[in-house]
Scaffold this active site. Structure first.
Site, PDB file in Angstrom:
ATOM      1  N   ASN A 150      13.929   3.771   5.392  1.00  0.00           N
ATOM      2  CA  ASN A 150      14.104   3.439   4.481  1.00  0.00           C
ATOM      3  C   ASN A 150      16.037   3.273   3.736  1.00  0.00           C
ATOM      4  OD1 ASN A 150      14.608   1.687   2.079  1.00  0.00           O
ATOM      5  ND2 ASN A 150      12.546   1.610   1.525  1.00  0.00           N
ATOM      6  N   GLY A 178       9.701 -13.800   2.908  1.00  0.00           N
ATOM      7  CA  GLY A 178       9.190 -14.816   3.092  1.00  0.00           C
ATOM      8  C   GLY A 178       8.429 -16.324   3.540  1.00  0.00           C
ATOM      9  N   ASP A 197       0.564  -1.212  -0.129  1.00  0.00           N
ATOM     10  CA  ASP A 197       0.170   0.271   0.454  1.00  0.00           C
ATOM     11  C   ASP A 197       0.495   1.055   0.461  1.00  0.00           C
ATOM     12  OD1 ASP A 197      -2.336   2.061   0.146  1.00  0.00           O
ATOM     13  OD2 ASP A 197      -2.370   1.219   2.647  1.00  0.00           O
ATOM     14  N   TYR A 252       4.699  -9.399   2.617  1.00  0.00           N
ATOM     15  CA  TYR A 252       4.047  -9.357   1.031  1.00  0.00           C
ATOM     16  C   TYR A 252       3.697 -10.159   0.212  1.00  0.00           C
ATOM     17  CZ  TYR A 252       3.921  -5.365  -2.808  1.00  0.00           C
ATOM     18  OH  TYR A 252       3.992  -5.222  -4.154  1.00  0.00           O
ATOM     19  N   CYS A 259      16.845   0.036   0.054  1.00  0.00           N
ATOM     20  CA  CYS A 259      15.939  -0.005  -0.914  1.00  0.00           C
ATOM     21  C   CYS A 259      16.705  -0.186  -2.285  1.00  0.00           C
ATOM     22  CB  CYS A 259      15.097   1.259  -1.482  1.00  0.00           C
ATOM     23  SG  CYS A 259      14.500   0.976  -2.785  1.00  0.00           S
ATOM     24  N   THR A 316      14.313  -7.687   7.587  1.00  0.00           N
ATOM     25  CA  THR A 316      15.161  -7.067   6.234  1.00  0.00           C
ATOM     26  C   THR A 316      14.057  -6.460   4.967  1.00  0.00           C
ATOM     27  OG1 THR A 316      15.559  -8.988   4.882  1.00  0.00           O
ATOM     28  CG2 THR A 316      16.816  -8.894   6.670  1.00  0.00           C
ATOM     29  N   ASN A 317      15.168  -6.006   4.264  1.00  0.00           N
ATOM     30  CA  ASN A 317      14.598  -5.673   2.347  1.00  0.00           C
ATOM     31  C   ASN A 317      14.050  -7.011   1.590  1.00  0.00           C
ATOM     32  OD1 ASN A 317      13.883  -3.965   0.651  1.00  0.00           O
ATOM     33  ND2 ASN A 317      14.292  -1.835   1.440  1.00  0.00           N
TER      34      ASN A 317
END
Length: 349
Positions: free
Chosen positions: A176, A290, A69, A311, A179, A240-241
């Protein structure tokens, strides 16, 4: 059952097109009485799942990660599906269109995604107004990122500008600096850059304030980041990212695409990062990477995560995933003799 029928149709569409269709459907649905009906069906109400983190009361530990989102448009809908919190964003000071399409790729054989979206979002002013209008009974976090056209040396001021426009509508804020799909982020992951950004945000009043780490950081760099967490008394770490690494086990043709890999292929790696962070700093850890089952979430909780986010699991499992995980967590707590989720945090440390 409905998603099982619809999933093959969605998977015939380009991933970003399918996501947009789902997003628009959720946006329309949350304006209807159906939302309260779905909420009663999908929310798992149990004191054993409740937890207090960053001074916020979470109805359950299962949240939606940043990226799903981006523009703070569907948090109420996601809450009605049983999620205990939502992190919106990444948000930048000015609107960004992101990278050219195609920029999202499914890896169905690996139950993963690769994205190189590039932090496309409506900008902090618009998103801040939406956050102010939100009416939710669960925490909403805001992921704050660097604008594409801002040089790394000017990043502290850019982060502050973004924060000031979303400050009144967020319940916690995530810095963040990791990225993999936007220019200039690698330079932010050194100690001095991190310290300058965090100090600027704290001066602006940002709290609770968390930092999101990359799974690609070498151990010394992770230790540097964690020393910043302690020095500035941050409120938490998101671990984590996505990763730019490509495990040799990947089978999907899309594995050759550039961008951040998420989902099943990074599950073990992210859990180990959760464990590493939880053993070294005395702040809450948000476990991401995961998660598509109760057992996945439970592993991260036992490794030290106070709450978890997902996600990619939504793409493969559908809208009932939060309910499945929360019901499964209650069964796992019973199996192992824990009175609550909070009691299971760090059980494997």
């Amino acid at each position: 059952m409905i998603y099982d029928i619809a999933k093959p149709l969605f998977f015939r569409l380009p991933p970003e097109t399918a996501h947009g269709l789902v997003h628009r459907s959720l946006e329309m649905y949350q304006q209807t009485p159906l939302r309260s009906v779905v909420r009663d069906r999908y929310r798992v109400e149990s004191e054993r799942l409740q937890t207090t983190v960053f001074g916020q009361q979470f109805p359950n530990p299962v949240g939606v990660a940043a990226g799903f989102d981006k523009n703070a448009e569907i948090a109420p809908a996601l809450g009605s599906l049983g999620f205990g919190f939502v992190e919106v964003g990444g948000v930048t000071a000015s609107p960004q269109t992101g990278n050219p399409r195609p920029r999202m790729f499914r890896l169905p054989e690996d139950r993963g995604l690769i994205n190189r979206m590039g932090l496309n979002n409506d900008g902090a002013a618009v998103i801040g107004e939406r956050l102010d209008r939100l009416d939710t009974d669960f925490p909403v976090g805001v992921n704050i990122a660097k604008s594409e056209d801002v040089d790394p040396e000017d990043a502290p001021g850019d982060y502050r500008e973004t924060y000031e426009q979303v400050a009144s509508g967020g319940d916690f804020f995530v810095v963040n600096i990791s990225c993999p799909n936007s220019q200039g982020f690698a330079e932010l992951q050194n100690r001095d850059s991190m310290a300058a950004i965090i100090e600027t945000l704290q001066t602006a009043g940002a709290a609770p304030l968390l930092v999101k780490l990359s799974p690609d950081l070498p151990e010394p760099a992770v230790d540097d980041a964690l020393s910043i967490v302690e020095e500035f008394d941050l409120d938490g770490v998101v671990a984590t990212n996505t990763t730019t690494d490509r495990p040799a086990s990947l089978r999907s043709p899309a594995r050759v695409e550039g961008g951040g890999l998420s989902g099943e292929p990074i599950k073990a790696r992210s859990t180990e990062m959760v464990r590493y962070v939880a053993q070294r700093v005395d702040v809450p850890v948000v476990g991401v990477g995961g998660i598509s089952s109760a057992e996945d979430a439970y592993q991260k909780i036992r490794a030290g995560a106070r709450v978890v986010q997902l996600y990619t699991g939504l793409v493969y499992e559908g809208p009932s995933l939060a309910r499945k995980i929360n019901r499964g967590l209650l069964e796992l707590l019973d199996r192992d003799g824990f009175e609550s989720v909070e009691a299971a945090v760090g059980a494997d440390l």
